[in-house]
Write a protein that holds these residues in place. Structure first.
Motif, PDB file in Angstrom:
ATOM      1  N   UNK A 130     -10.368   6.134   7.997  1.00  0.00           N
ATOM      2  CA  UNK A 130      -9.604   6.726   8.969  1.00  0.00           C
ATOM      3  C   UNK A 130      -8.090   6.588   8.546  1.00  0.00           C
ATOM      4  N   UNK A 131      -7.640   5.432   8.148  1.00  0.00           N
ATOM      5  CA  UNK A 131      -6.219   5.327   7.551  1.00  0.00           C
ATOM      6  C   UNK A 131      -6.055   6.223   6.446  1.00  0.00           C
ATOM      7  N   UNK A 132      -6.933   6.171   5.347  1.00  0.00           N
ATOM      8  CA  UNK A 132      -6.797   6.969   4.059  1.00  0.00           C
ATOM      9  C   UNK A 132      -6.559   8.418   4.529  1.00  0.00           C
ATOM     10  N   UNK A 133      -7.695   8.899   5.327  1.00  0.00           N
ATOM     11  CA  UNK A 133      -7.615  10.272   5.839  1.00  0.00           C
ATOM     12  C   UNK A 133      -6.165  10.645   6.790  1.00  0.00           C
ATOM     13  N   UNK A 134      -5.757   9.757   7.569  1.00  0.00           N
ATOM     14  CA  UNK A 134      -4.440  10.024   8.408  1.00  0.00           C
ATOM     15  C   UNK A 134      -3.192   9.954   7.267  1.00  0.00           C
ATOM     16  N   UNK A 135      -3.375   9.083   6.264  1.00  0.00           N
ATOM     17  CA  UNK A 135      -2.123   9.161   5.560  1.00  0.00           C
ATOM     18  C   UNK A 135      -2.106  10.265   4.304  1.00  0.00           C
ATOM     19  N   UNK A 136      -3.178  11.134   4.361  1.00  0.00           N
ATOM     20  CA  UNK A 136      -3.236  12.236   3.551  1.00  0.00           C
ATOM     21  C   UNK A 136      -2.626  13.443   4.126  1.00  0.00           C
ATOM     22  N   UNK A 137      -2.244  13.311   5.640  1.00  0.00           N
ATOM     23  CA  UNK A 137      -1.530  14.446   6.371  1.00  0.00           C
ATOM     24  C   UNK A 137       0.117  14.016   6.324  1.00  0.00           C
ATOM     25  N   UNK A 138       0.225  12.772   6.088  1.00  0.00           N
ATOM     26  CA  UNK A 138       1.716  12.467   5.981  1.00  0.00           C
ATOM     27  C   UNK A 138       2.449  13.108   5.113  1.00  0.00           C
TER      28      UNK A 138
END
Length: 191
Positions: free
Chosen positions: A82-90
């Protein structure tokens, strides 16, 4: 855990390093074998070291939490994914530094391999062959990181977020699979 499952986890873990390598390749401009090898060695080395350290920590405490090990694997892999997916939108682009010096590469290698430490703890609970696992994780990350440098130098950063999303999905899938196997859900669904 079989080779395919270990390889999928390795691919998922290598996506952070791959994304950072793409950015470094973009910043470096023309990247050759030297830059590809440096990135591959740093990222692959740390992605192999961290699961080993996590495995040692996990193995030390395994007797206390063996009843919950599948839940721990599910939660750790799920949170990492989930953190990887969230950081992809950063929108932050703090990894665009073109330097391949010791300090820069050390910090990036540690930052991109923290997730692998948690996965190493999970490996201890699943009783995987840690040496086979770290070879697969390290080699996969070496290849993805070296390729990321080249891809970044050619195509730029447009694939960074897609790589992070793919890695996150793979880790969430593997965590869910482990939970379903240990709770008997997979057996109930397929029988």
């Amino acid at each position: 855990m079989d080779f395919i499952e270990l390889f999928l986890i390795a691919v998922g873990l290598s996506m952070d390093a791959f994304a950072v390598s793409i950015c470094k390749g973009l910043a470096a401009g023309r990247a050759g074998i030297r830059q590809m090898s440096i990135a591959g060695a740093w990222f692959g080395g740390f992605q192999a070291l961290m699961p080993f350290l996590g495995y040692i920590l996990g193995f030390a405490f395994q007797g206390y939490i063996i009843v919950f090990d599948h839940w721990i694997a599910f939660i750790l892999l799920g949170c990492i994914g989930i953190n990887m997916i969230k950081s992809s939108f950063s929108k932050s682009e703090d990894n665009d530094n073109a330097s391949f010096d010791f300090k820069n590469m050390f910090l990036l290698a540690v930052a991109t391999s923290i997730d692998a430490l948690a996965v190493g703890v999970t490996f201890a609970f699943l009783k995987v062959n840690i040496f086979q696992s770290i070879i697969i994780v390290g080699t996969t990350t070496f290849i993805f990181s070296a390729a990321g440098i080249k891809i970044g130098s050619i195509f730029g950063s447009r694939y960074k977020s897609k790589a992070e999303i793919a890695g996150g999905i793979i880790l969430i899938f593997m965590g869910s699979k482990i939970l379903m196997e240990h709770t008997g859900i997979l057996d109930a669904v397929f029988h």
